[in-house]
Enzyme design. Structure first.
Site, PDB file in Angstrom:
ATOM      1  N   SER A   3       0.819  -1.232   0.000  1.00 32.18           N
ATOM      2  CA  SER A   3       0.000   0.000   0.000  1.00 32.18           C
ATOM      3  C   SER A   3       0.848   1.275   0.000  1.00 32.18           C
ATOM      4  O   SER A   3       1.789   1.420   0.787  1.00 32.18           O
ATOM      5  CB  SER A   3      -0.918   0.004   1.229  1.00 32.18           C
ATOM      6  OG  SER A   3      -1.605   1.239   1.283  1.00 32.18           O
ATOM      7  N   LYS A  13     -13.701  -4.070   1.727  1.00 28.61           N
ATOM      8  CA  LYS A  13     -14.575  -2.896   1.548  1.00 28.61           C
ATOM      9  C   LYS A  13     -16.062  -3.230   1.762  1.00 28.61           C
ATOM     10  O   LYS A  13     -16.826  -2.376   2.200  1.00 28.61           O
ATOM     11  CB  LYS A  13     -14.371  -2.282   0.158  1.00 28.61           C
ATOM     12  CG  LYS A  13     -13.019  -1.598   0.002  1.00 28.61           C
ATOM     13  CD  LYS A  13     -12.898  -0.925  -1.354  1.00 28.61           C
ATOM     14  CE  LYS A  13     -11.505  -0.358  -1.552  1.00 28.61           C
ATOM     15  NZ  LYS A  13     -11.386   0.385  -2.823  1.00 28.61           N
ATOM     16  N   ASN A  35     -14.469   2.648   1.890  1.00 31.13           N
ATOM     17  CA  ASN A  35     -12.997   2.646   1.891  1.00 31.13           C
ATOM     18  C   ASN A  35     -12.416   3.553   2.971  1.00 31.13           C
ATOM     19  O   ASN A  35     -11.199   3.628   3.125  1.00 31.13           O
ATOM     20  CB  ASN A  35     -12.436   3.042   0.513  1.00 31.13           C
ATOM     21  CG  ASN A  35     -12.460   4.546   0.291  1.00 31.13           C
ATOM     22  OD1 ASN A  35     -13.286   5.259   0.863  1.00 31.13           O
ATOM     23  ND2 ASN A  35     -11.563   5.038  -0.542  1.00 31.13           N
ATOM     24  N   GLY A  56     -17.311  -1.783 -17.475  1.00 33.52           N
ATOM     25  CA  GLY A  56     -17.314  -2.660 -16.307  1.00 33.52           C
ATOM     26  C   GLY A  56     -18.520  -2.381 -15.430  1.00 33.52           C
ATOM     27  O   GLY A  56     -19.102  -1.284 -15.478  1.00 33.52           O
ATOM     28  N   ASN A  92     -20.755  -3.560 -20.243  1.00 37.69           N
ATOM     29  CA  ASN A  92     -20.153  -4.690 -19.534  1.00 37.69           C
ATOM     30  C   ASN A  92     -20.303  -5.959 -20.345  1.00 37.69           C
ATOM     31  O   ASN A  92     -21.221  -6.090 -21.159  1.00 37.69           O
ATOM     32  CB  ASN A  92     -20.833  -4.861 -18.163  1.00 37.69           C
ATOM     33  CG  ASN A  92     -20.005  -5.716 -17.227  1.00 37.69           C
ATOM     34  OD1 ASN A  92     -18.792  -5.540 -17.151  1.00 37.69           O
ATOM     35  ND2 ASN A  92     -20.629  -6.641 -16.520  1.00 37.69           N
ATOM     36  N   SER A 117     -26.468  -8.076 -17.817  1.00 37.44           N
ATOM     37  CA  SER A 117     -27.375  -8.007 -16.653  1.00 37.44           C
ATOM     38  C   SER A 117     -26.733  -7.236 -15.496  1.00 37.44           C
ATOM     39  O   SER A 117     -27.416  -6.546 -14.742  1.00 37.44           O
ATOM     40  CB  SER A 117     -27.772  -9.413 -16.202  1.00 37.44           C
ATOM     41  OG  SER A 117     -26.625 -10.127 -15.805  1.00 37.44           O
ATOM     42  N   LYS A 118     -25.406  -7.330 -15.366  1.00 34.69           N
ATOM     43  CA  LYS A 118     -24.742  -6.596 -14.268  1.00 34.69           C
ATOM     44  C   LYS A 118     -24.755  -5.096 -14.535  1.00 34.69           C
ATOM     45  O   LYS A 118     -24.871  -4.289 -13.614  1.00 34.69           O
ATOM     46  CB  LYS A 118     -23.301  -7.096 -14.093  1.00 34.69           C
ATOM     47  CG  LYS A 118     -23.220  -8.483 -13.501  1.00 34.69           C
ATOM     48  CD  LYS A 118     -21.832  -8.702 -12.917  1.00 34.69           C
ATOM     49  CE  LYS A 118     -21.460 -10.161 -12.904  1.00 34.69           C
ATOM     50  NZ  LYS A 118     -20.022 -10.379 -12.742  1.00 34.69           N
TER      51      LYS A 118
END
Ligand code: ATR
Length: 282
Positions: free
Chosen positions: A14, A65, A90, A130, A154, A158-159
């Protein structure tokens, strides 16, 4: 000194500690910010232990998250509207008797596009590639800028439809369209890659004609060398930008939530860019 952490698993990679150390130095805030590795099965316990030891706040990264969202969504706690829309948290801020869960990823993306890249979003045709967690976090902050339209494309249609339903729930008057990659017809002013394809050096199967030299092609990912999406966008003549600025801007928004002070992001982004470019591809 006030204590903050970034919680994840793994966490060694990180960059957040160096970003927040730079913000603290620049704004003369007295704070310490460290990495905290949570065992996969005990995220909440890790948060509570840190909080009980006097911690003031935490950033939360992969894979926690959604658990952070569930924690902030408990009746005793508080979820910001943008975290509710994102379905993920976050940033945690610890108050005396409750905690606040926020999501600064989407506003970080928007700040980087508008303030650092200098590209307005109002009245523009925006395409989001996406429909996973990264895309969902971007939707409300993007819609708040009132683009002419927001398209979500996407692989699994459906997403994208699910995301549109969420967008309409949080921003009923917004224009949101969905498509598969093949159905897209451009050009778009701004195209944001929120797929995880870049992780495997892959790119969604995009039709030609969706970008011009006036298009900003933005990849939420960053690496020492351009992602496959940015290599394609470069070939198609678009203006290219990776997600390093989004990383710095989401951190700045968390810093502001905790400290009430807005750090300057430009010098920190410049340092990170230099460090990233110094990494030699293997
Ligand atoms: P994240 O939290 O990073 O958003 P995610 O929730 O697993 O991860 O979502 C990954 C997204 O990248 C999805 O939209 C996925 O498409 P599907 O919903 O059809 O699975 C998309 N994705 C991943 N690899 C891809 C690839 N090679 N080409 C196109 N889309 C891809």
């Amino acid at each position: 000194m006030d204590q903050y952490v970034v919680i994840g698993n793994p966490i060694a990679h990180s960059k957040s500690p160096s970003i927040h150390a730079a913000f603290a130095e620049q704004t003369r805030q007295q704070l310490a910010y460290q990495r905290l590795m949570a065992p996969l099965e005990s995220f909440v316990q890790t948060v509570e232990t840190f909080r009980a030891s006097g911690g003031k706040g935490a950033n939360v990264t992969v894979p926690f998250k959604l658990e952070a969202y569930a924690l902030a969504n408990q009746p005793a706690n508080q979820l910001t509207p943008r975290a509710a829309a994102a379905g993920a948290v976050n940033t945690l801020k610890f108050e005396v008797d409750h905690l606040i869960g926020d999501n600064t990823d989407g506003i970080g993306l928007v700040a980087d596009i508008m303030n650092n890249a200098g590209v307005p979003l109002c009245g523009k045709r925006v395409l989001l590639l996406g429909a996973g967690g990264a895309a969902r976090g971007a939707i409300l902050p993007l819609l708040e800028q009132q683009p002419a339209s927001l398209w979500i494309a996407n692989r699994t249609l459906s997403k994208a439809q699910d995301l549109r339903a969420i967008a309409q729930q949080f921003s009923p008057s917004s224009v949101v369209e969905v498509a598969t990659f093949e159905q897209l017809s451009g050009p778009f002013d701004v195209i944001i890659n929120a797929t995880s394809a870049s992780l495997s050096d892959d790119v969604p199967p995009l039709p030609t004609g969706i970008m011009t030299s006036a298009t900003l092609a933005y990849d939420m990912m960053y690496a020492a060398t351009p992602t496959a999406f940015l290599r394609l966008a470069h070939e198609w003549g678009a203006v290219c930008r990776d997600g390093l600025g989004m990383l710095v801007e989401q951190a700045a928004e968390a810093f502001y939530l905790w400290r009430g002070v807005r750090p300057q992001t430009e010098p920190v982004l410049r340092t990170l860019r230099t460090e990233l470019q110094a990494i030699k591809p293997v």
